[in-house]
Enzyme design. Structure first.
Site, mmCIF file in Angstrom:
data_model
loop_
_atom_site.group_PDB
_atom_site.id
_atom_site.type_symbol
_atom_site.label_atom_id
_atom_site.label_comp_id
_atom_site.label_asym_id
_atom_site.label_seq_id
_atom_site.Cartn_x
_atom_site.Cartn_y
_atom_site.Cartn_z
ATOM 1 N N GLN A 144 0.831 -1.202 0.000
ATOM 2 C CA GLN A 144 0.000 0.000 0.000
ATOM 3 C C GLN A 144 0.868 1.256 0.000
ATOM 4 O O GLN A 144 0.531 2.261 -0.640
ATOM 5 C CB GLN A 144 -0.933 0.007 1.208
ATOM 6 C CG GLN A 144 -1.977 1.102 1.181
ATOM 7 C CD GLN A 144 -2.958 0.945 0.032
ATOM 8 O OE1 GLN A 144 -3.339 -0.178 -0.307
ATOM 9 N NE2 GLN A 144 -3.387 2.045 -0.557
ATOM 10 N N ALA A 203 -5.405 5.137 -0.398
ATOM 11 C CA ALA A 203 -5.218 5.189 1.055
ATOM 12 C C ALA A 203 -3.737 5.202 1.412
ATOM 13 O O ALA A 203 -2.930 4.493 0.808
ATOM 14 C CB ALA A 203 -5.881 3.982 1.706
ATOM 15 N N SER A 231 -5.709 1.504 4.868
ATOM 16 C CA SER A 231 -6.408 0.785 3.809
ATOM 17 C C SER A 231 -7.094 -0.464 4.343
ATOM 18 O O SER A 231 -6.487 -1.271 5.061
ATOM 19 C CB SER A 231 -5.437 0.380 2.696
ATOM 20 O OG SER A 231 -6.072 -0.475 1.767
ATOM 21 N N GLU A 258 -16.810 4.380 -4.649
ATOM 22 C CA GLU A 258 -16.153 3.198 -5.199
ATOM 23 C C GLU A 258 -17.147 2.039 -5.224
ATOM 24 O O GLU A 258 -17.216 1.244 -4.287
ATOM 25 C CB GLU A 258 -14.921 2.813 -4.376
ATOM 26 C CG GLU A 258 -13.793 3.831 -4.430
ATOM 27 C CD GLU A 258 -12.521 3.334 -3.751
ATOM 28 O OE1 GLU A 258 -12.504 2.172 -3.278
ATOM 29 O OE2 GLU A 258 -11.541 4.097 -3.699
#
Length: 320
Positions: A206, A227, A232, A290
């Site tokens: 991430q 993120a 995340s 999303e």
């Protein structure tokens, strides 16, 4: 939750039972003269909470001790009945679970129902680091951080069609992975083909992804659509980004308009998933819409969140 509120529950006699015995045809059932008193305010109760009950006679100061009352709980793994007649909710109870307590005393018989829900403030430390990282009801967002070394212990390869070759992102935790398979099979029965694109992502993965987005599209864009490491949901192993041929197997808001996406939105809760970042909720959840991002929370909690029309944050905060 610490505030004590005496809840008086007026009870009707079961199927025509009165203080004098069975009601025959033509007679009218009367209201029980007993009331149940509880120290729980509202319908929500948190893990570890001790529920104290008593029975009192209407219009009198007399209070009957609970040890003279017959108590039953619907799930012994969810709560235990103590020797003093109180009921303690287990510390590992998950949000969304339903606790039902059956109370019997003389002619009185009734059920008290509560929903388990964890106050968000109890699940982070003073630095907003998440304390219940491995729980299915964990709330992860820009203000609540996972530790950099957190890795789920039960990651498995998902048994559904996938888009990317990276083996890391084709993983989820075991139970969510099983439920994802069931969700995809349910969609297939309705004529829809779904593809899994990105599931588990480690803290380091991430971090790399976020930095790449910052470099290519700028800080503002990155903070809206990506993120920072530790914030995340993908690190929990409970989230999966899904797509379909209708959007060329990409992650696009257009996916939300497709029949398969609408089906997922309306049915995901039956498999324990929610649409984590709904439309027009960016100020609450921290991220733009999303429709592809689904998050496993368990069937009980997913169903409650879906029916409420709220985001995960709103559902938890509204209760308290």
């Amino acid at each position: 939750m610490k505030k004590i509120l005496i809840i008086t529950i007026l009870l009707l006699l079961l199927a025509g039972c009165t203080d004098k015995g069975t009601v025959t045809s033509g007679e009218t059932a009367t209201t029980s003269k007993w009331e149940v008193n509880s120290n729980v305010e509202g319908m929500f109760v948190e893990p570890g909470y001790k529920i104290e009950l008593s029975i009192s006679e209407k219009g009198k100061d007399q209070v009957t001790q609970v040890d003279k009352v017959i108590l039953e709980v619907n799930n012994k793994d969810l709560a235990i009945i103590n020797e003093d007649g109180s009921i303690t909710v287990n510390n590992d109870a998950l949000s969304g679970m339903e606790l039902e307590i059956k109370v019997k005393f003389k002619e009185l018989s009734t059920n008290l129902g509560y929903t388990v829900l964890k106050p968000l403030g109890t699940t982070v430390d003073e630095n907003n680091r998440i304390l219940n990282e491995s729980d299915y009801d964990v709330v992860v967002n820009k203000k609540r951080f996972l530790s950099s070394d957190y890795v789920p212990k039960d990651l498995v390869k998902v048994n559904v069609p996938t888009q990317l070759e990276n083996p890391e992102v084709n993983q989820m935790r075991k139970i969510p992975a099983d439920r994802l398979h069931e969700l995809f099979e349910g969609a297939k029965k309705e004529g829809f083909t779904l593809i899994a694109r990105s599931g588990y992502r480690s803290y380091n993965t991430q971090d790399i992804l976020y930095r790449n987005v910052v470099t290519s599209k700028g800080q503002t864009y990155a903070d809206k659509y990506s993120a920072k490491p530790g914030t995340s949901e993908h690190q929990t192993g409970l989230a999966m980004d899904i797509t379909s041929e209708g959007v060329n197997f990409q992650l696009s808001e257009d996916f939300g308009e497709l029949p398969e996406s609408i089906w997922v939105k309306e049915n995901a809760h039956k498999y324990g998933f929610i649409i984590r970042y709904p439309k027009d909720k960016e100020e609450i959840v921290g991220y733009a819409y999303e429709p592809w991002h689904i998050r496993y929370v368990g069937v009980e909690l997913a169903t409650k969140i879906y029916k409420s029309g709220l985001t995960m944050e709103e559902y938890f905060e509204k209760a308290y």
